[in-house]
Design an enzyme around this catalytic site. Structure first.
Site, PDB file in Angstrom:
ATOM      1  N   ARG A 122     -41.932   3.664  -7.953  1.00 54.37           N
ATOM      2  CA  ARG A 122     -42.403   3.334  -9.304  1.00 54.37           C
ATOM      3  C   ARG A 122     -41.354   2.453  -9.985  1.00 54.37           C
ATOM      4  O   ARG A 122     -40.693   2.866 -10.937  1.00 54.37           O
ATOM      5  CB  ARG A 122     -42.660   4.613 -10.110  1.00 54.37           C
ATOM      6  CG  ARG A 122     -43.617   5.570  -9.429  1.00 54.37           C
ATOM      7  CD  ARG A 122     -43.728   6.901 -10.159  1.00 54.37           C
ATOM      8  NE  ARG A 122     -44.568   6.821 -11.323  1.00 54.37           N
ATOM      9  CZ  ARG A 122     -44.781   7.850 -12.148  1.00 54.37           C
ATOM     10  NH1 ARG A 122     -44.203   9.011 -11.928  1.00 54.37           N
ATOM     11  NH2 ARG A 122     -45.564   7.718 -13.200  1.00 54.37           N
ATOM     12  N   ARG A 398     -45.890  19.773 -18.852  1.00 48.29           N
ATOM     13  CA  ARG A 398     -45.532  18.445 -19.336  1.00 48.29           C
ATOM     14  C   ARG A 398     -46.751  17.733 -19.907  1.00 48.29           C
ATOM     15  O   ARG A 398     -46.595  16.743 -20.639  1.00 48.29           O
ATOM     16  CB  ARG A 398     -44.966  17.591 -18.186  1.00 48.29           C
ATOM     17  CG  ARG A 398     -43.556  17.957 -17.743  1.00 48.29           C
ATOM     18  CD  ARG A 398     -43.050  16.991 -16.670  1.00 48.29           C
ATOM     19  NE  ARG A 398     -43.343  15.609 -17.065  1.00 48.29           N
ATOM     20  CZ  ARG A 398     -44.026  14.755 -16.315  1.00 48.29           C
ATOM     21  NH1 ARG A 398     -44.504  15.117 -15.147  1.00 48.29           N
ATOM     22  NH2 ARG A 398     -44.231  13.521 -16.748  1.00 48.29           N
TER      23      ARG A 398
END
Length: 429
Positions: A122, A398
């Site tokens: 990423r 999260r």
């Protein structure tokens, strides 16, 4: 350390209200830096990623307070540093949005290399490509990304790949750059539009968000304002699949049905019953056999990658062969190993997973490897007779607000349990 203990096998029935969109909120909080003023954000999801960003803002010198459990007041006029602390920034990927917002306001920023879920490579090269086009220099020093410019100037940027993060960061950096910026090959997700709308509320001039080309006319100054974040389409999609997989009936409130069209169309193909209203959607499971289908995740308006793990659970119950092709991330099928522990029949080869339907799953202890994998394992456990345990639930928290409370309100049997230290030691060895 904590875990979820789930006794499944019962349909989920009732109503659930969706919270604000995590993916929009984690970009909008850093965007408040641009205001040098007070911003009031409504429909903010109270999740660990948001609390981490609140802590970052406070460390930068901003004044932040919760007015209610979903409303934040943020005063960024008192920010006195451009460096995000290493230990805070590494906890989440979205910390990189502080690069764009602080570069725009202060002409420089220092932010740790981002953390977050491990979904494969990423990189942030497209973010840096945009900053460089605007006239900024960048460097990497002890895991800290530094960007700096004496004078940001608008530019024409064509992204090599479609990236949500790079699109948003480029918008943040460009809103006060001199002249006009044109961004091409941009992401078009609903939260891109939401961030652009928020920037415009603060005095920016952003046009074209949600299309292939975004045009930004730089302004000299931004100001505060009040803004309500859009509903979370991924949370909504998770409960939509949970209704179908558990053979239940759930009215999902506070949604934008158009944002849910990719998941709605696939659920209808599989055989679930769906009714759409102005700001809610009702999903009913069927007592018969679900149809197989093939899914390929793609940038919006394609099927969202964040919903493929939970859809994978539903495909476990479809008679025959279904195929999911992951078109975004390299490493998004870790959850399949955990589902196979529960009796699923899934073969993974690179970015392709082949699902052979099974009659039922079996309870088992499983581990959440990332946020959306954790949601998938919760849905699987809720659909499985007997008691299952889900570990590493920090990933789930999260991105989902009050998930235990919401599932219980639908009739699901789920408990959050603290694991004693000695038990953690035995599990580790």
């Amino acid at each position: 350390m904590e875990k979820y203990v789930i006794s499944g096998g019962k349909p989920l029935n009732g109503e659930v209200t969706i919270s604000g969109f995590k993916n929009a909120a984690v970009a909008i909080l850093p965007a408040t830096v641009l205001a040098n003023d007070v911003c009031v954000l409504e429909n903010v999801p109270d999740i660990s990623d948001i609390r981490a960003e609140v802590n970052i803002l406070k460390e930068l010198g901003a004044k932040v307070r919760w007015i209610s459990n979903s409303v934040l007041e943020i005063d960024t006029s008192s920010i006195n540093t451009i460096e995000v602390p290493l230990e805070l920034g590494q906890k989440m990927r979205a910390s990189y949005y502080f690069l764009g917002s602080m570069l725009s306001r202060f002409g420089k920023a220092c932010v740790p290399m981002p953390g977050g879920c491990n979904l494969g490579a990423r990189p942030i090269d497209q973010h840096l490509k945009a900053f460089t086009a605007f006239g900024a220099h960048n460097s990497l020093d002890y895991a800290m990304v530094n960007v700096e410019s004496d004078n940001l100037v608008g530019a024409h940027v064509f992204f090599d790949t479609i990236s949500v993060g790079a699109t948003i960061n480029a918008m943040l950096a460009a809103v006060m750059a001199e002249g006009t910026t044109i961004l091409e090959n941009v992401a078009k997700e609903p939260h891109i539009v939401d961030v652009a709308n928020f920037l415009n509320i603060m005095g920016a001039n952003v046009r074209g968000a949600g299309t292939d080309v975004i045009k930004i006319h730089g302004v000299k100054k931004m100001h505060g304002g009040t803004y309500s974040i859009i509903p979370d389409q991924i949370e909504a999609g998770t409960f939509m699949v949970a209704a179908a997989a558990s053979r239940g009936d759930i009215l999902i409130k506070n949604v934008i049905p158009k944002h849910l069209e990719p998941i709605t169309s696939k659920l209808r193909v599989i055989g679930a019953e769906i009714e759409e209203y102005d700001d809610s959607i009702r999903v009913k499971g069927i007592s018969g056999i679900y149809n197989t289908t093939n899914i390929k995740t793609m940038p919006h308006p394609g099927f969202p990658t964040d919903l493929q793990p939970v859809m994978g659970v539903l495909l476990c119950f479809a008679k025959g062969t279904s195929i999911i092709t992951e078109g975004i991330w390299d490493n998004r099928f870790k959850y399949c190993d955990e589902l196979n522990k529960m009796g699923a029949n899934i073969q993974v080869e690179g970015r392709v997973a082949v699902f052979e339907g099974v009659e039922k799953l079996r309870p088992a202890p499983v581990t959440a490897t990332d946020l959306r994998a954790g949601a998938a394992l919760i849905v699987a456990a809720l659909c499985t007779k007997g008691q299952s345990e889900v570990y590493e639930i920090k990933h789930v928290e999260r991105g989902y607000v009050d998930i235990v409370k919401k599932i219980r309100a639908l009739g699901g049997d789920i408990q959050k349990i603290v694991i004693p230290e000695e038990t953690k030691f035995k599990q580790a060895y």
